[in-house]
Design a protein around this motif. Structure first.
Motif, PDB file in Angstrom:
ATOM      1  N   SER A  55     -63.312  13.982  60.816  1.00  0.00           N
ATOM      2  CA  SER A  55     -62.593  12.415  60.517  1.00  0.00           C
ATOM      3  C   SER A  55     -61.576  12.162  61.389  1.00  0.00           C
ATOM      4  CB  SER A  55     -62.534  12.430  59.726  1.00  0.00           C
ATOM      5  OG  SER A  55     -63.916  12.391  59.278  1.00  0.00           O
ATOM      6  N   SER A  56     -61.088  11.260  61.619  1.00  0.00           N
ATOM      7  CA  SER A  56     -60.128  10.850  63.059  1.00  0.00           C
ATOM      8  C   SER A  56     -58.492  10.851  61.439  1.00  0.00           C
ATOM      9  CB  SER A  56     -59.931  10.117  63.944  1.00  0.00           C
ATOM     10  OG  SER A  56     -61.208   9.814  64.931  1.00  0.00           O
ATOM     11  N   PHE A  57     -59.101  10.309  60.721  1.00  0.00           N
ATOM     12  CA  PHE A  57     -57.880  10.287  59.518  1.00  0.00           C
ATOM     13  C   PHE A  57     -58.055  11.232  58.826  1.00  0.00           C
ATOM     14  CE2 PHE A  57     -56.780   9.371  55.194  1.00  0.00           C
ATOM     15  CZ  PHE A  57     -55.737   8.330  55.533  1.00  0.00           C
ATOM     16  N   ALA A  58     -58.722  12.475  59.075  1.00  0.00           N
ATOM     17  CA  ALA A  58     -58.623  13.826  58.256  1.00  0.00           C
ATOM     18  C   ALA A  58     -57.521  14.372  59.296  1.00  0.00           C
ATOM     19  CB  ALA A  58     -60.067  14.674  58.126  1.00  0.00           C
ATOM     20  N   TYR A  59     -57.163  14.587  60.806  1.00  0.00           N
ATOM     21  CA  TYR A  59     -56.223  15.098  61.500  1.00  0.00           C
ATOM     22  C   TYR A  59     -55.425  14.018  61.314  1.00  0.00           C
ATOM     23  CZ  TYR A  59     -53.741  15.039  65.155  1.00  0.00           C
ATOM     24  OH  TYR A  59     -52.810  15.133  66.301  1.00  0.00           O
ATOM     25  N   ALA A  60     -55.485  12.212  61.116  1.00  0.00           N
ATOM     26  CA  ALA A  60     -54.320  12.357  60.577  1.00  0.00           C
ATOM     27  C   ALA A  60     -53.430  12.524  59.933  1.00  0.00           C
ATOM     28  CB  ALA A  60     -54.387  10.310  60.635  1.00  0.00           C
ATOM     29  N   GLN A  61     -53.547  12.932  58.891  1.00  0.00           N
ATOM     30  CA  GLN A  61     -53.238  13.576  57.237  1.00  0.00           C
ATOM     31  C   GLN A  61     -52.948  14.507  57.847  1.00  0.00           C
ATOM     32  OE1 GLN A  61     -57.051  13.102  54.546  1.00  0.00           O
ATOM     33  NE2 GLN A  61     -55.814  11.864  53.503  1.00  0.00           N
ATOM     34  N   HIS A  62     -53.398  15.728  58.680  1.00  0.00           N
ATOM     35  CA  HIS A  62     -52.398  16.933  58.396  1.00  0.00           C
ATOM     36  C   HIS A  62     -52.516  17.004  60.449  1.00  0.00           C
ATOM     37  CE1 HIS A  62     -54.245  18.353  54.423  1.00  0.00           C
ATOM     38  NE2 HIS A  62     -55.252  17.396  55.207  1.00  0.00           N
ATOM     39  N   ALA A  63     -51.771  16.399  60.940  1.00  0.00           N
ATOM     40  CA  ALA A  63     -51.267  15.900  62.232  1.00  0.00           C
ATOM     41  C   ALA A  63     -50.356  17.077  62.517  1.00  0.00           C
ATOM     42  CB  ALA A  63     -50.754  14.736  62.894  1.00  0.00           C
ATOM     43  N   GLN A  64     -50.074  17.570  61.821  1.00  0.00           N
ATOM     44  CA  GLN A  64     -49.157  18.611  62.444  1.00  0.00           C
ATOM     45  C   GLN A  64     -49.862  20.209  62.058  1.00  0.00           C
ATOM     46  OE1 GLN A  64     -45.985  17.926  63.606  1.00  0.00           O
ATOM     47  NE2 GLN A  64     -46.629  15.692  63.139  1.00  0.00           N
ATOM     48  N   ALA A  65     -50.558  20.242  61.785  1.00  0.00           N
ATOM     49  CA  ALA A  65     -51.184  21.345  61.545  1.00  0.00           C
ATOM     50  C   ALA A  65     -52.957  21.966  62.414  1.00  0.00           C
ATOM     51  CB  ALA A  65     -51.495  22.050  59.808  1.00  0.00           C
ATOM     52  N   PHE A  66     -53.325  20.966  62.929  1.00  0.00           N
ATOM     53  CA  PHE A  66     -53.848  21.193  64.212  1.00  0.00           C
ATOM     54  C   PHE A  66     -53.660  20.483  65.428  1.00  0.00           C
ATOM     55  CE2 PHE A  66     -56.481  19.421  60.314  1.00  0.00           C
ATOM     56  CZ  PHE A  66     -56.887  20.274  59.973  1.00  0.00           C
ATOM     57  N   THR A  67     -54.436  20.734  66.717  1.00  0.00           N
ATOM     58  CA  THR A  67     -54.726  20.390  67.816  1.00  0.00           C
ATOM     59  C   THR A  67     -55.808  20.185  67.919  1.00  0.00           C
ATOM     60  OG1 THR A  67     -52.579  22.170  67.752  1.00  0.00           O
ATOM     61  CG2 THR A  67     -54.458  21.694  69.799  1.00  0.00           C
ATOM     62  N   LEU A  68     -55.477  18.919  69.290  1.00  0.00           N
ATOM     63  CA  LEU A  68     -56.878  18.440  69.277  1.00  0.00           C
ATOM     64  C   LEU A  68     -57.779  18.709  70.358  1.00  0.00           C
ATOM     65  CD1 LEU A  68     -56.108  14.729  68.702  1.00  0.00           C
ATOM     66  CD2 LEU A  68     -58.042  15.895  67.368  1.00  0.00           C
ATOM     67  N   LEU A  69     -58.627  19.143  70.873  1.00  0.00           N
ATOM     68  CA  LEU A  69     -59.612  19.316  72.035  1.00  0.00           C
ATOM     69  C   LEU A  69     -59.941  18.254  71.965  1.00  0.00           C
ATOM     70  CD1 LEU A  69     -61.718  22.380  70.422  1.00  0.00           C
ATOM     71  CD2 LEU A  69     -58.953  22.351  71.777  1.00  0.00           C
ATOM     72  N   PRO A  70     -59.405  17.925  74.293  1.00  0.00           N
ATOM     73  CA  PRO A  70     -59.304  17.144  75.300  1.00  0.00           C
ATOM     74  C   PRO A  70     -61.403  17.144  75.629  1.00  0.00           C
ATOM     75  CG  PRO A  70     -58.531  18.957  76.498  1.00  0.00           C
ATOM     76  CD  PRO A  70     -58.926  19.666  74.910  1.00  0.00           C
ATOM     77  N   ASN A  71     -61.518  15.609  75.681  1.00  0.00           N
ATOM     78  CA  ASN A  71     -62.731  15.084  76.449  1.00  0.00           C
ATOM     79  C   ASN A  71     -63.946  15.653  74.864  1.00  0.00           C
ATOM     80  OD1 ASN A  71     -61.707  15.419  78.852  1.00  0.00           O
ATOM     81  ND2 ASN A  71     -61.938  17.434  79.123  1.00  0.00           N
ATOM     82  N   LEU A  72     -64.225  15.439  74.043  1.00  0.00           N
ATOM     83  CA  LEU A  72     -64.930  15.494  72.963  1.00  0.00           C
ATOM     84  C   LEU A  72     -64.326  14.664  71.487  1.00  0.00           C
ATOM     85  CD1 LEU A  72     -64.124  19.608  72.250  1.00  0.00           C
ATOM     86  CD2 LEU A  72     -65.995  18.359  73.956  1.00  0.00           C
ATOM     87  N   SER A  73     -65.551  13.631  71.267  1.00  0.00           N
ATOM     88  CA  SER A  73     -65.227  13.084  70.277  1.00  0.00           C
ATOM     89  C   SER A  73     -66.797  12.194  69.674  1.00  0.00           C
ATOM     90  CB  SER A  73     -64.067  12.015  70.251  1.00  0.00           C
ATOM     91  OG  SER A  73     -64.461  10.812  71.129  1.00  0.00           O
ATOM     92  N   VAL A  74     -66.444  11.936  68.839  1.00  0.00           N
ATOM     93  CA  VAL A  74     -67.698  10.830  68.537  1.00  0.00           C
ATOM     94  C   VAL A  74     -66.894   8.874  68.409  1.00  0.00           C
ATOM     95  CG1 VAL A  74     -69.061  10.143  67.163  1.00  0.00           C
ATOM     96  CG2 VAL A  74     -69.071  12.350  67.311  1.00  0.00           C
TER      97      VAL A  74
END
Length: 282
Positions: A55-74
């Motif tokens: 979930s996008s919100f889950a990324y926001a909660q842990h943004a410092q621990a995660f890196t996003l992969l480009p070109n992939l989303s819902v």
């Protein structure tokens, strides 16, 4: 050591998984674990899953621990057709009413709060419940359902209840796409296994491309057997979804995060999306 891939069972994320070479990935010590969104969000936060569509919100909660992969989303530009607010009354009459929320999503729950509280200036009492229309509406005026639960509920209750597509409501207010799920990898996994993460990323990308190239037909054949419905619905559904995560999708997501911070649903602002810039080189 294996890399654990979280796999959400919802149809909206299937294009990234349907054409994966699972045997090849298994030979490279990749392990797939099925999850619903809320479980995957939690397991990634705890470090028990390394990579997946969260979930996008889950990324926001842990943004410092995660890196996003480009070109992939819902993502949706307008109606998403699988995230609905079902209501006994028009949305304008929900002030001071009770709304039941599905426990299975974070992004959609907070998008609904933006729509009701920020865009419509309503005061709402929320309850989180299992996703079932009848039980949710027993003591509530409205309920939020997502994914396949929402698709089935729309078939059954689309004529008897008011229903609002959250992607459409967001787009009407902002003119921006709404990204409901992103693909993220834990920073430790990216640091320790960059080549393997690259292989997994390219596999996701290739599955997405093959799904689009084949107009989702093999996948829809499988979905019809398990989920039912009409082929025309599923064809329209997948054609309307955006699987990309480029500049415009990132702009919409950043605005969603900005509103959540202003509304105190995020404890810290998300000033920058951390996106892997070495995705295709590994």
């Amino acid at each position: 050591m294996s890399v654990v891939i979280g796999e959400i069972s919802y149809t909206n994320i299937m294009p990234f998984f349907y054409h994966l070479d699972r045997k090849m990935l298994g030979e490279h010590h990749c392990q797939f674990v099925p999850q619903v969104p809320a479980q995957l969000n939690n397991e990634m936060a705890l470090g028990r899953i390394d990579i997946g569509g969260i979930s996008s919100f889950a990324y926001a909660q842990h943004a410092q621990a995660f890196t996003l992969l480009p070109n992939l989303s819902v993502t949706s530009y307008g109606a998403v057709n699988s995230i609905f607010l079902f209501s006994k009354v028009p949305i304008s009459e929900l002030n001071e009413k009770k709304v039941a929320l599905t426990w299975s999503s974070a992004s959609s729950v907070h998008l609904l709060k933006i729509i009701l509280e920020h865009f419509h200036s309503l005061s709402i009492s929320y309850t989180t419940m299992n996703p079932n229309v009848k039980s949710m509406l027993r003591e509530h005026e409205a309920c939020l359902l997502i994914g396949d639960d929402a698709i089935v509920a729309k078939r059954e209750y689309g004529q008897s209840l008011y229903h609002y597509d959250l992607g459409e409501l967001w787009y009407e207010q902002t003119g921006l796409p709404m990204t409901f799920a992103v693909f993220a990898v834990r920073n430790e996994t990216l640091r320790d296994h960059p080549s393997l993460v690259g292989l997994i990323y390219r596999s996701f990308l290739e599955s997405k491309r093959e799904s689009e190239l084949k107009h989702y037909q093999p996948m829809i054949d499988a979905i019809l057997k398990t989920h039912g419905g009409k082929r025309s619905f599923w064809e329209h559904y997948f054609q309307k979804l955006c699987n990309d995560f480029g500049e415009e999708e990132q702009k919409g997501l950043s605005y969603y995060f900005d509103l959540l911070y202003k509304m105190n649903y995020l404890s810290q602002p998300i000033n920058k999306l951390h996106i892997w810039d070495g995705a295709m080189s590994k």
